[in-house]
Design a protein around this motif. Structure first.
Motif: not given
Length: 267
Positions: A115, A149, A154-162, A193
């Motif tokens: 964050n 999240t 972690w972020t709210n974006s699964t793509v960013s987290n990956q 995700g």
């Protein structure tokens, strides 16, 4: 296991030799009639279950505490990173575990902070790995906590987290450590995700607080056919320490890891 069988007057004589270290000199000789072969199958199913070990995860591991529980707790996972910084008791807790000779080895847990109030995730991992190197910590696996999240982890974006997890993997494996993930199916899918499979080989440490030191409850997710460790109980107080209880289905620690350092005798 090595085994052979031969016919003896209508019966079968079976020799089983267990090669694992604690059983290196143990030979089990069973003689049974063919009609009782089911009993043998039951025995073979039970033997692997006896090869597990229990261990603890904690932030502050003392020599007295480790030694107190050493008869039942054979490995440790030290909480080493939280809120964007290395925890102050990390190195001493790792060294203390080696000092009392925990047979199952030492791993550590890294809880990222993603964050605006924390450093860049890459900087956090760099700081963790630098700390490990500077303190000459002997470790096997660095576990990344993948939980939640809505708490800044972690972020709210699964793509960013990956993408972040993939960068962590590259940094960790470049340092000669093994990477693991601490999560469960619900948290994994919320952060990474639904149906996401991490494309790299990692170790799974999952949590299910059913007080059962076994993997009988495990259902595959995230690409892990089998787990390495299960946290089956948390918030335990004993031997002057606060910890979680874990099960590992192995009688020997991993054979690879960061082993260039030497632990110091604690003061």
């Amino acid at each position: 296991k090595q085994w052979y069988q031969r016919r003896v007057r209508g019966s079968t004589r079976l020799k089983i030799t267990l090669k694992s270290k604690p059983f290196a000199n143990l030979v089990i000789i069973l003689q049974f009639k063919m009609k009782n072969i089911l009993a043998l199958l039951v025995l073979l199913a039970v033997i692997p279950c006896s090869l597990g070990m229990t261990g603890i995860d904690l932030e502050n591991g003392t020599t007295q505490g480790y030694a107190c529980g050493q008869t039942t707790q054979q490995f440790a996972i030290v909480h080493c990173f939280n809120n964007g910084e290395v925890l102050p008791l990390c190195a001493q807790s790792v060294d203390n575990g080696w000092y009392v000779d925990l047979k199952g080895g030492i791993d550590i847990l890294f809880k990222p902070c993603i964050n605006d109030t924390c450093p860049n995730p890459a900087v956090q991992m760099k700081n963790m790995l630098s700390y490990i190197s500077q303190n000459h910590l002997n470790l096997f696996t660095l576990f990344i906590e993948v939980n939640g999240t809505n708490n800044g982890t972690w972020t709210n974006s699964t793509v960013s987290n990956q993408a972040i997890l993939a960068k962590f993997y590259k940094e960790i494996t470049n340092s000669e450590l093994k990477m693991g993930v601490f999560t469960d199916q619900k948290e994994w899918e919320a952060v990474m995700g639904t149906g996401f499979t991490f494309p790299y080989k990692t170790h799974l440490w999952y949590h299910h607080h059913d007080n059962e030191p076994s993997f009988s409850d495990y259902k595959p997710f995230g690409g892990w056919a089998t787990p390495e460790i299960k946290q089956f109980k948390k918030d335990v107080h004993g031997c002057g320490m606060h910890y979680g209880e874990n099960y590992r289905n192995s009688i020997t620690p991993p054979t690879s890891g960061h082993t260039t350092g030497h632990y110091q005798i604690p003061h």
